[in-house]
Motif scaffolding. Structure first.
Motif, short mmCIF file in Angstrom:
data_model
loop_
_atom_site.label_atom_id
_atom_site.label_comp_id
_atom_site.label_asym_id
_atom_site.label_seq_id
_atom_site.Cartn_x
_atom_site.Cartn_y
_atom_site.Cartn_z
N GLU A 129 0.84 -1.20 0.00
CA GLU A 129 0.00 0.00 0.00
C GLU A 129 0.88 1.25 0.00
OE1 GLU A 129 -3.06 0.22 -0.53
OE2 GLU A 129 -3.84 -1.78 -0.09
N PRO A 130 1.28 1.70 -1.18
CA PRO A 130 2.22 2.83 -1.24
C PRO A 130 1.70 4.12 -0.61
CG PRO A 130 1.86 1.84 -3.43
CD PRO A 130 0.93 1.14 -2.49
N GLU A 131 0.39 4.26 -0.47
CA GLU A 131 -0.18 5.52 0.05
C GLU A 131 -0.34 5.51 1.56
OE1 GLU A 131 -1.03 8.09 -1.84
OE2 GLU A 131 -1.58 7.36 -3.83
N VAL A 132 0.04 4.39 2.20
CA VAL A 132 -0.16 4.27 3.66
C VAL A 132 1.17 4.51 4.38
CG1 VAL A 132 -0.74 2.63 5.51
CG2 VAL A 132 -2.12 2.70 3.44
N ARG A 133 1.12 5.34 5.42
CA ARG A 133 2.34 5.63 6.19
C ARG A 133 2.39 4.71 7.41
NH1 ARG A 133 4.91 9.21 9.94
NH2 ARG A 133 3.04 9.91 11.01
N PHE A 238 -17.59 8.17 8.41
CA PHE A 238 -17.50 9.27 7.44
C PHE A 238 -17.04 8.70 6.11
CE2 PHE A 238 -18.15 13.42 9.43
CZ PHE A 238 -18.34 13.02 10.74
N ALA A 239 -17.71 9.13 5.04
CA ALA A 239 -17.31 8.70 3.69
C ALA A 239 -16.10 9.51 3.25
CB ALA A 239 -18.46 8.92 2.72
N ILE A 240 -15.22 8.87 2.49
CA ILE A 240 -14.06 9.57 1.91
C ILE A 240 -14.40 9.90 0.46
CG2 ILE A 240 -11.65 9.28 1.21
CD1 ILE A 240 -11.21 7.55 3.64
N SER A 241 -14.05 11.08 0.04
CA SER A 241 -14.38 11.53 -1.32
C SER A 241 -14.03 10.46 -2.36
CB SER A 241 -13.60 12.81 -1.62
OG SER A 241 -13.60 13.05 -3.00
N PRO A 242 -14.94 10.24 -3.33
CA PRO A 242 -14.67 9.22 -4.35
C PRO A 242 -13.44 9.54 -5.20
CG PRO A 242 -16.83 10.31 -4.72
CD PRO A 242 -16.27 10.84 -3.44
N ARG A 243 -12.92 10.77 -5.08
CA ARG A 243 -11.71 11.07 -5.86
C ARG A 243 -10.53 10.19 -5.39
NH1 ARG A 243 -8.06 15.45 -4.00
NH2 ARG A 243 -8.53 15.87 -1.82
N HIS A 244 -10.66 9.60 -4.19
CA HIS A 244 -9.59 8.73 -3.69
C HIS A 244 -9.86 7.24 -3.95
CE1 HIS A 244 -7.55 12.07 -1.95
NE2 HIS A 244 -8.53 12.34 -1.10
N ASP A 245 -10.98 6.93 -4.59
CA ASP A 245 -11.30 5.51 -4.85
C ASP A 245 -10.11 4.83 -5.54
OD1 ASP A 245 -13.73 5.78 -3.70
OD2 ASP A 245 -14.92 5.48 -5.52
N PHE A 309 -2.07 7.81 9.34
CA PHE A 309 -1.62 6.72 8.45
C PHE A 309 -2.07 6.88 7.00
CE2 PHE A 309 -5.35 5.26 10.82
CZ PHE A 309 -6.17 4.72 9.86
N LEU A 310 -2.92 7.88 6.75
CA LEU A 310 -3.35 8.15 5.36
C LEU A 310 -2.99 9.61 5.03
CD1 LEU A 310 -6.92 6.55 5.48
CD2 LEU A 310 -4.82 5.51 4.59
N PRO A 311 -1.72 9.88 4.73
CA PRO A 311 -1.29 11.28 4.62
C PRO A 311 -1.92 12.03 3.45
CG PRO A 311 0.52 9.76 4.15
CD PRO A 311 -0.61 8.92 4.63
N PHE A 312 -2.53 11.33 2.50
CA PHE A 312 -3.13 12.02 1.34
C PHE A 312 -4.48 12.67 1.68
CE2 PHE A 312 -4.49 7.54 1.07
CZ PHE A 312 -5.87 7.68 1.02
N LEU A 313 -5.03 12.35 2.87
CA LEU A 313 -6.38 12.85 3.20
C LEU A 313 -6.40 14.35 3.43
CD1 LEU A 313 -8.30 10.69 5.83
CD2 LEU A 313 -8.82 11.02 3.42
#
Ligand SMILES: Cc1cc2nc3c(=O)[nH]c(=O)nc-3n(C[C@H](O)[C@H](O)[C@H](O)COP(=O)(O)OP(=O)(O)OC[C@H]3O[C@@H](n4cnc5c(N)ncnc54)[C@H](O)[C@@H]3O)c2cc1C
Length: 379
Positions: A129-133, A238-245, A309-313
């Motif tokens: 999971e490259p996007e997970v810290r 909470f839903a996360i924006s679908p732009r991150h799907d 752990f999800l720095p892109f959020l």
């Protein structure tokens, strides 16, 4: 002679699985659900994660029935065409001082018989999971997500195919033992359309979820003395924006809070791969009603927790989603852990089986609970 062999109270995944097993064993079975449809309660308001079973204490029912239930659920979903995705799960340490907790959970998982668990380092986490810290993780390859409502309904259909009567809008309001059978009193549905009625049943299985303590009280049980009283603990999402799907393909959990109140607010995926965060822990006051609104104000806490752990959020990626209520036994507050109650009464309440405090991992454990109950009913 009783009118039926088995009456199951509650048409969530547990009650449906019990009814399917009982009817499949040739017992004359009635499943009574007070809501307008099956699986409308907690069964359709949760993370839909099929858990591995590594968090629970040695020999607890939660550990045993989760490990056994996961295997059974997977087979049931495969055979019945229910969506089930073995995406796997990472429990991540974000700081080095969290690594020993992963080792503890790993060791407990091994004791509990969870298959495939492995501690992995930061490099392996980033390759998965490259996007997970994370500085390290516990990898559980067989943790899965499923369509819980479809699964419960499939159990309901299986029960009907095996000649069970499945009735919605049928709230049980009275239980009394007469000679060697139970008199079950059912109220007319809200809005009318049918009379209430009474029937007798050799066995009664209380699978009433959030109301299991009240149903036990109908049968005269002192639920406070047994520490079966339930407090509802809300879990908001909470839903996360679908732009991150598609950015993360596995479930990602933090190291759980030390107080054991939850598994930690995590990144959930549904079977379609949509991302959301939750559930948190909101203890409702006694006798609170079923209120599933999600307070927007909680978004900041979700954002702070998950961003570790999800720095892109970004904060604006989060919007209130759904919530569910955990039927948690008060024993949890006094003892720090409250196991499932899967209990068969004897002597003056012969024939009554109570399933109380079936919070997480109740979805995963449902087929194993049903088999345990089914063995009593058929034995
Ligand atoms: C926020 C949250 C997240 C969760 N996440 C997970 C997870 O990821 N994995 C997992 O394994 N578990 C999870 N769980 C737990 C899981 O959802 C439950 O353990 C499971 O759904 C319980 O099913 P049930 O059939 O016991 O209860 P329910 O689904 O609540 O069904 C009980 C039914 O009984 C009916 N009823 C009540 N009283 C009466 C009456 N008097 N007469 C007739 N009918 C009655 C109700 O209407 C209801 O439909 C989670 C729970 C919550 C709240």
């Amino acid at each position: 002679m009783a009118d039926v062999d088995v009456t199951v109270i509650g048409g969530g995944i547990v009650g449906c699985a019990v009814a399917a097993r009982a009817a499949g064993d040739g017992l004359a079975t009635v499943l009574l659900e007070r809501g307008p449809q099956l699986a409308g309660g907690t069964t359709s308001r949760n993370s839909e994660v099929v858990h591995g079973g590594m968090y629970y204490p040695t020999d607890s029912l939660k550990a045993q029935l989760c490990v056994e239930g996961r295997r059974k659920l997977r087979t049931f979903c495969e055979v019945n065409g229910i969506r089930y995705r073995e995406c796997g799960k990472l429990i991540v340490a974000v700081e080095p001082d969290e690594l020993p907790v992963l080792e503890e959970i790993h060791a407990q998982g091994e004791i509990n018989g969870v298959e495939g668990l492995r501690l992995i380092d930061a490099t392996e986490v980033s390759s998965l999971e490259p996007e997970v810290r994370a500085v390290g993780a516990l990898w559980s390859p067989h943790t899965a997500v499923m369509d819980a409502e479809a699964c419960a309904k499939a159990y309901g259909r299986k029960a009907q195919t095996a000649s069970a009567q499945v009735l919605c809008g049928a709230e049980v309001v009275g239980l009394s033992l007469e000679a060697d059978s139970w008199r079950v009193e059912v109220a007319p549905p809200v809005g009318g359309g049918r009379e209430g009625w009474q029937h007798t049943s050799r066995w009664v299985v209380n699978a009433a979820g959030l109301y299991a303590d009240r149903v036990a009280e109908l049968a005269g049980i002192d639920v406070d003395a047994r520490q079966w009283r339930l407090r509802w603990v809300k879990g908001n999402y909470f839903a996360i924006s679908p732009r991150h799907d598609g950015r993360v393909g596995r479930l990602v959990y933090p190291v759980p809070p030390r107080d054991g109140s939850s598994l930690g607010t995590h990144l959930c995926l549904d079977v379609a791969g949509r991302l959301r965060l939750g559930p948190d822990v909101e203890v409702l006051p006694p006798r609170a009603g079923e209120d599933y609104r999600v307070d927007e104000e909680r978004a900041d806490d979700f954002y702070r927790g998950a961003r570790r752990f999800l720095p892109f959020l970004e904060r604006e990626d989060l919007t209130p989603d759904m919530s569910g209520l955990r039927p948690r036994r008060v024993a949890w507050w006094t003892e720090g852990f409250a196991d499932f109650v899967v209990a068969r009464e004897s002597s003056d309440r012969q024939g009554l089986i109570n399933l109380v405090g079936i919070e997480s991992p109740g979805l995963t454990a449902a087929p194993a609970i049903a088999d345990r109950v089914g063995d009593w009913l058929s034995g």
